[in-house]
Design a protein around this motif. Structure first.
Motif, PDB file in Angstrom:
ATOM      1  N   TRP A  52       0.798  -1.232   0.000  1.00 56.91           N
ATOM      2  CA  TRP A  52       0.000   0.000   0.000  1.00 56.91           C
ATOM      3  C   TRP A  52       0.832   1.283   0.000  1.00 56.91           C
ATOM      4  CZ3 TRP A  52      -2.198  -4.335   2.439  1.00 56.91           C
ATOM      5  CH2 TRP A  52      -3.410  -4.736   1.892  1.00 56.91           C
ATOM      6  N   TYR A  53       2.116   1.137   0.197  1.00 64.48           N
ATOM      7  CA  TYR A  53       3.053   2.257   0.176  1.00 64.48           C
ATOM      8  C   TYR A  53       2.607   3.418   1.064  1.00 64.48           C
ATOM      9  CZ  TYR A  53       7.434   3.889  -1.611  1.00 64.48           C
ATOM     10  OH  TYR A  53       8.756   4.251  -1.693  1.00 64.48           O
ATOM     11  N   ARG A  54       2.455   3.089   2.325  1.00 60.95           N
ATOM     12  CA  ARG A  54       2.101   4.048   3.367  1.00 60.95           C
ATOM     13  C   ARG A  54       2.983   3.777   4.598  1.00 60.95           C
ATOM     14  NH1 ARG A  54      -0.255   5.742  -0.401  1.00 60.95           N
ATOM     15  NH2 ARG A  54      -2.414   6.448  -0.629  1.00 60.95           N
ATOM     16  N   PRO A  55       3.293   4.791   5.416  1.00 61.45           N
ATOM     17  CA  PRO A  55       3.930   4.502   6.712  1.00 61.45           C
ATOM     18  C   PRO A  55       3.054   3.497   7.463  1.00 61.45           C
ATOM     19  CG  PRO A  55       3.981   6.853   6.262  1.00 61.45           C
ATOM     20  CD  PRO A  55       3.111   6.238   5.198  1.00 61.45           C
ATOM     21  N   THR A  56       3.664   2.434   7.959  1.00 61.17           N
ATOM     22  CA  THR A  56       2.905   1.263   8.427  1.00 61.17           C
ATOM     23  C   THR A  56       3.307   0.831   9.827  1.00 61.17           C
ATOM     24  OG1 THR A  56       2.640   0.478   6.157  1.00 61.17           O
ATOM     25  CG2 THR A  56       2.429  -1.170   7.905  1.00 61.17           C
ATOM     26  N   LEU A  57       2.294   0.455  10.616  1.00 65.89           N
ATOM     27  CA  LEU A  57       2.537  -0.123  11.941  1.00 65.89           C
ATOM     28  C   LEU A  57       1.747  -1.413  12.092  1.00 65.89           C
ATOM     29  CD1 LEU A  57       2.319   3.297  13.406  1.00 65.89           C
ATOM     30  CD2 LEU A  57       3.851   1.742  14.554  1.00 65.89           C
ATOM     31  N   VAL A  58       2.423  -2.450  12.573  1.00 68.71           N
ATOM     32  CA  VAL A  58       1.754  -3.719  12.852  1.00 68.71           C
ATOM     33  C   VAL A  58       1.891  -3.994  14.349  1.00 68.71           C
ATOM     34  CG1 VAL A  58       1.687  -6.188  12.384  1.00 68.71           C
ATOM     35  CG2 VAL A  58       2.237  -4.591  10.534  1.00 68.71           C
ATOM     36  N   PHE A  59       0.732  -4.092  15.034  1.00 71.54           N
ATOM     37  CA  PHE A  59       0.690  -4.283  16.490  1.00 71.54           C
ATOM     38  C   PHE A  59       0.326  -5.718  16.854  1.00 71.54           C
ATOM     39  CE2 PHE A  59       0.219   0.313  16.482  1.00 71.54           C
ATOM     40  CZ  PHE A  59       0.756   0.718  17.699  1.00 71.54           C
TER      41      PHE A  59
ATOM     42  N   LEU B 296       0.772  -3.407  24.242  1.00 74.37           N
ATOM     43  CA  LEU B 296       0.801  -3.693  22.811  1.00 74.37           C
ATOM     44  C   LEU B 296       2.183  -3.295  22.301  1.00 74.37           C
ATOM     45  CD1 LEU B 296      -2.630  -2.426  21.413  1.00 74.37           C
ATOM     46  CD2 LEU B 296      -2.083  -4.543  22.621  1.00 74.37           C
ATOM     47  N   ALA B 297       2.728  -4.120  21.432  1.00 71.19           N
ATOM     48  CA  ALA B 297       4.031  -3.820  20.818  1.00 71.19           C
ATOM     49  C   ALA B 297       3.831  -3.715  19.317  1.00 71.19           C
ATOM     50  CB  ALA B 297       5.035  -4.914  21.144  1.00 71.19           C
ATOM     51  N   ALA B 298       4.600  -2.817  18.689  1.00 68.00           N
ATOM     52  CA  ALA B 298       4.460  -2.632  17.241  1.00 68.00           C
ATOM     53  C   ALA B 298       5.812  -2.481  16.579  1.00 68.00           C
ATOM     54  CB  ALA B 298       3.607  -1.402  16.937  1.00 68.00           C
ATOM     55  N   SER B 299       5.840  -2.863  15.305  1.00 70.23           N
ATOM     56  CA  SER B 299       6.968  -2.554  14.434  1.00 70.23           C
ATOM     57  C   SER B 299       6.475  -1.549  13.406  1.00 70.23           C
ATOM     58  CB  SER B 299       7.476  -3.809  13.726  1.00 70.23           C
ATOM     59  OG  SER B 299       8.383  -4.506  14.540  1.00 70.23           O
ATOM     60  N   ALA B 300       7.308  -0.533  13.168  1.00 67.04           N
ATOM     61  CA  ALA B 300       6.956   0.514  12.203  1.00 67.04           C
ATOM     62  C   ALA B 300       7.904   0.450  11.014  1.00 67.04           C
ATOM     63  CB  ALA B 300       7.056   1.889  12.866  1.00 67.04           C
ATOM     64  N   ARG B 301       7.353   0.670   9.820  1.00 64.91           N
ATOM     65  CA  ARG B 301       8.165   0.791   8.613  1.00 64.91           C
ATOM     66  C   ARG B 301       7.668   2.007   7.835  1.00 64.91           C
ATOM     67  NH1 ARG B 301      10.427  -2.266  11.277  1.00 64.91           N
ATOM     68  NH2 ARG B 301      11.299  -4.333  10.789  1.00 64.91           N
ATOM     69  N   SER B 302       8.567   2.610   7.070  1.00 64.00           N
ATOM     70  CA  SER B 302       8.180   3.830   6.371  1.00 64.00           C
ATOM     71  C   SER B 302       8.400   3.711   4.873  1.00 64.00           C
ATOM     72  CB  SER B 302       8.962   5.026   6.923  1.00 64.00           C
ATOM     73  OG  SER B 302       8.372   6.227   6.472  1.00 64.00           O
ATOM     74  N   VAL B 303       7.985   4.758   4.169  1.00 62.90           N
ATOM     75  CA  VAL B 303       8.227   4.859   2.726  1.00 62.90           C
ATOM     76  C   VAL B 303       9.434   5.766   2.515  1.00 62.90           C
ATOM     77  CG1 VAL B 303       5.811   4.498   2.130  1.00 62.90           C
ATOM     78  CG2 VAL B 303       6.617   6.835   2.518  1.00 62.90           C
TER      79      VAL B 303
ATOM     80  N   ILE C 153       2.502   6.948  23.689  1.00 62.69           N
ATOM     81  CA  ILE C 153       3.463   5.840  23.611  1.00 62.69           C
ATOM     82  C   ILE C 153       4.202   5.699  24.935  1.00 62.69           C
ATOM     83  CG2 ILE C 153       5.532   4.994  22.420  1.00 62.69           C
ATOM     84  CD1 ILE C 153       4.701   6.628  19.976  1.00 62.69           C
ATOM     85  N   GLU C 154       4.446   4.459  25.348  1.00 68.00           N
ATOM     86  CA  GLU C 154       5.252   4.230  26.552  1.00 68.00           C
ATOM     87  C   GLU C 154       6.730   4.360  26.241  1.00 68.00           C
ATOM     88  OE1 GLU C 154       4.582   0.830  28.978  1.00 68.00           O
ATOM     89  OE2 GLU C 154       3.168   2.046  30.114  1.00 68.00           O
ATOM     90  N   GLN C 155       7.189   3.644  25.201  1.00 63.72           N
ATOM     91  CA  GLN C 155       8.583   3.780  24.782  1.00 63.72           C
ATOM     92  C   GLN C 155       8.703   3.443  23.311  1.00 63.72           C
ATOM     93  OE1 GLN C 155      10.284   0.813  27.577  1.00 63.72           O
ATOM     94  NE2 GLN C 155      10.925  -0.316  25.762  1.00 63.72           N
ATOM     95  N   PHE C 156       9.704   4.049  22.665  1.00 58.60           N
ATOM     96  CA  PHE C 156       9.957   3.755  21.259  1.00 58.60           C
ATOM     97  C   PHE C 156      11.417   4.041  20.951  1.00 58.60           C
ATOM     98  CE2 PHE C 156       9.307   8.283  21.254  1.00 58.60           C
ATOM     99  CZ  PHE C 156      10.008   8.784  20.179  1.00 58.60           C
ATOM    100  N   GLY C 157      11.869   3.488  19.830  1.00 61.41           N
ATOM    101  CA  GLY C 157      13.244   3.709  19.393  1.00 61.41           C
ATOM    102  C   GLY C 157      13.387   3.245  17.961  1.00 61.41           C
TER     103      GLY C 157
ATOM    104  N   ALA D  99      11.203   1.396  13.109  1.00 57.76           N
ATOM    105  CA  ALA D  99      11.187   1.680  14.547  1.00 57.76           C
ATOM    106  C   ALA D  99      10.327   0.651  15.256  1.00 57.76           C
ATOM    107  CB  ALA D  99      10.651   3.091  14.802  1.00 57.76           C
ATOM    108  N   GLY D 100      10.430   0.635  16.582  1.00 63.07           N
ATOM    109  CA  GLY D 100       9.595  -0.232  17.401  1.00 63.07           C
ATOM    110  C   GLY D 100       9.025   0.574  18.549  1.00 63.07           C
ATOM    111  N   LEU D 101       7.859   0.177  19.057  1.00 62.36           N
ATOM    112  CA  LEU D 101       7.251   0.910  20.157  1.00 62.36           C
ATOM    113  C   LEU D 101       6.361   0.015  20.988  1.00 62.36           C
ATOM    114  CD1 LEU D 101       4.052   2.737  19.175  1.00 62.36           C
ATOM    115  CD2 LEU D 101       5.486   1.912  17.340  1.00 62.36           C
ATOM    116  N   THR D 102       6.070   0.463  22.199  1.00 63.06           N
ATOM    117  CA  THR D 102       5.064  -0.194  23.040  1.00 63.06           C
ATOM    118  C   THR D 102       4.129   0.872  23.584  1.00 63.06           C
ATOM    119  OG1 THR D 102       6.482  -0.033  24.999  1.00 63.06           O
ATOM    120  CG2 THR D 102       6.587  -2.077  23.751  1.00 63.06           C
TER     121      THR D 102
END
Length: 565
Positions: free
Chosen positions: A369-376, A383-390, A406-410, A416-419
């Protein structure tokens, strides 16, 4: 529809001068100038990267302190713990640092946090393990730049930290003995694109220099560094290019037993092979079982034992592929069901998705879909997620703008990853969409093919391709050149090949009587109609080699085609 963007033509005076000095074709000189290479000396450094060109490691802030603390630990016979993240960059870093230190000193242990029990980065459990085992120094690699409370907790237990990280720091730096991170604002190190294993290498380079050991003595560790550079998708420029170039040489000539066990009888290993063959298997250990399995593989000296470890990891990789396929399908269905008009982000969640593969799934959704994406997914109470960008959009900055939820991210610009708390999921999702919608350049939502230069088929000679191969290793900052050729025609043998006729195969010419080249277009089978009946078409491609029945020839690897206008 994919955008084709032709890069601006470089200064013709610079190009002509370079072509003359190097005795190369104008097309080669043009590609070099586009990469910032304008002199004989720069070209020499580009084609023959030299370890002597590496920067002085003591230019990195806190390097003296890090070396002195390790020397003190060895002198006082302290127990040292080498701690790293569970991905490729983290596990190669731990393998590098622990094997380097163990040659000099026996009291060295390793620790990789459990992805599911402890999560990313430095954990309280890891610090407690150190305290329980009378460890007074932890060297953390590929993590720790934001671990302010955890470093303070360790200090209370009499444990010192040396942090080797490459992620972006927060507003404050942990109170460790030394914090090595070229992205620190107060660090004047000349190159800030090192991966975590690269920062670890700078530390062992500094220790070796202090002990008057030649830089060549560290060559045996560069297969690990090259693997981390490829897997972490850092730019292959500057020091990374030097380290990757020599690391690939080590992989091809004398790789460590673990990497050899993964590669088997494969030869002429490229950075692409590292990314698609070695890295997924190392990653699979941390994704499906435990990252320590990867460290065991990468530090094993016995060939028989390393093969056993590699076979175990192959099983984890098979499990990872299966989970990846199932979850990707479920995630895609969820997107299709919930798709709204003009949505600028893709955010999906299912509590049972395997935490170890959500990053891969995020990459797949971004491709679709070529969008900034988060999968939780659900991770304990959070909840934990991985983020990917365009390309061109900084997802890390977008997450920073959502930090109230967000509690934490990096992470980095593109990954990136976040919780967060489950109660904040909908608020975060809404805010993330709002941030991206108001900050992204809408052009970035259409995939782009960046084209280096236009090329005539007559320019594609064996000499041209031979020089082009020496541009490697390829990667961000030095991608494999992409060419545009116009007015091509199929010689009449064009067809679809592969399962489901997904791929396009043909033999094409540009001019009557001119050279013809074999062409392969993966996932371009649906464009067969564009080349039928000798219709003229334009093609964007990279050059590759095809070996068949012992004969090797240059072939075009298509990225896209269009009807000629």
């Amino acid at each position: 529809m994919t955008r084709w963007t032709l890069k601006p033509k470089p200064d013709p005076v610079l190009v002509n001068n370079l072509a003359e000095h190097l005795s190369v074709d104008i097309s080669i000189a043009r590609l070099l100038v586009q990469r910032g290479i304008t002199s004989f000396e720069e070209a020499k450094n580009f084609f023959r990267p030299d370890l002597a060109q590496l920067h002085d490691p003591f230019l990195m802030k806190d390097m003296h302190r890090a070396v002195e603390r390790i020397q003190l630990a060895i002198q006082n016979k302290e127990n040292i713990l080498v701690y790293g993240d569970y991905d490729v960059d983290g596990t190669t870093s731990v393998a590098l640092m622990s094997s380097f230190l163990k040659v000099r000193y026996p009291n060295v242990a390793t620790y990789i946090p459990d992805r599911y029990d402890e999560g990313y980065g430095i954990s309280y459990k890891g610090i407690d393990f150190a305290a329980d085992n009378d460890i007074s120094l932890i060297i953390a690699l590929d993590c720790g730049i934001k671990a302010i409370e955890k470093v303070a907790y360790a200090k209370e237990k009499g444990i010192d930290f040396i942090i080797c990280d490459h992620h972006r720091p927060g507003p404050n730096i942990p109170a460790a003995v030394a914090v090595l991170d070229p992205k620190r604002e107060d660090c004047a190190y000349p190159y800030d694109e090192l991966c975590g294993c690269g920062v670890g290498f700078k530390l062992i380079q500094a220790i070796a220099a202090t002990e008057n050991e030649p830089i060549d003595s560290l060559l045996i560790y560069l297969d690990l560094v090259a693997t981390a550079i490829g897997a972490d998708i850092v730019p292959i420029t500057g020091e990374n290019r030097i380290l990757a170039y020599h690391g690939l040489h080590v992989i091809n000539i004398a790789p460590r037993k673990g990497i050899k066990s993964i590669l088997g009888e494969r030869q002429n290993i490229s950075i692409t092979d590292v990314v698609f063959i070695v890295a997924p298997r190392i990653n699979a250990a941390g994704r499906m079982k435990h990252g320590q399995h990867a460290v065991n593989l990468l530090t094993e000296d016995d060939e028989g034992q390393s093969k056993i470890f590699a076979e175990e990891i192959e099983i984890y990789n098979t499990d990872r592929r299966s989970a990846d396929q199932i979850i990707t399908e479920e995630a895609k269905n969820q997107v299709i069901e919930c798709r709204e008009e003009e949505r600028f982000t893709t955010v999906v969640y299912q509590e049972n998705w395997h935490k170890g593969v959500i990053g891969i799934v995020a990459s797949r959704l971004t491709e679709t879909w070529y969008r900034p994406t988060l999968v939780f997914t659900k991770s304990g109470e959070r909840l934990a997620a991985s983020a990917r960008s365009v390309k061109g959009f900084d997802v890390y900055e977008a997450l920073e703008a959502c930090s109230e939820h967000i509690e934490q991210f990096g992470g980095h610009k593109y990954a990136a990853g976040l919780t967060l708390l489950e109660s904040e999921y909908e608020n975060f999702k809404r805010k993330f969409e709002e941030v991206v919608a108001t900050s992204i350049d809408k052009h970035l939502l259409t995939p782009e093919i960046a084209i280096d230069t236009e090329l005539e088929f007559e320019e594609i000679t064996p000499k041209f391709y031979r020089i082009l191969k020496q541009f490697a290793p390829f990667g961000p900052g030095n991608m494999s050149p992409v060419f545009l050729s116009r007015g091509l025609t199929d010689t009449g043998f064009g067809k679809c090949v592969g399962e489901g006729d997904k791929h396009l195969k043909c033999l094409v010419r540009q001019h009557s009587g001119g050279p013809a080249f074999e062409v392969i277009g993966f996932n371009l089978g649906e464009k067969l109609d564009l080349i039928k009946n000798h219709q003229k078409f334009d093609a964007v491609y990279s050059l590759d080699e095809n070996t068949w029945n012992g004969n090797t020839s240059i072939q075009l690897k298509l990225k896209d085609i269009r009807e000629s206008v």
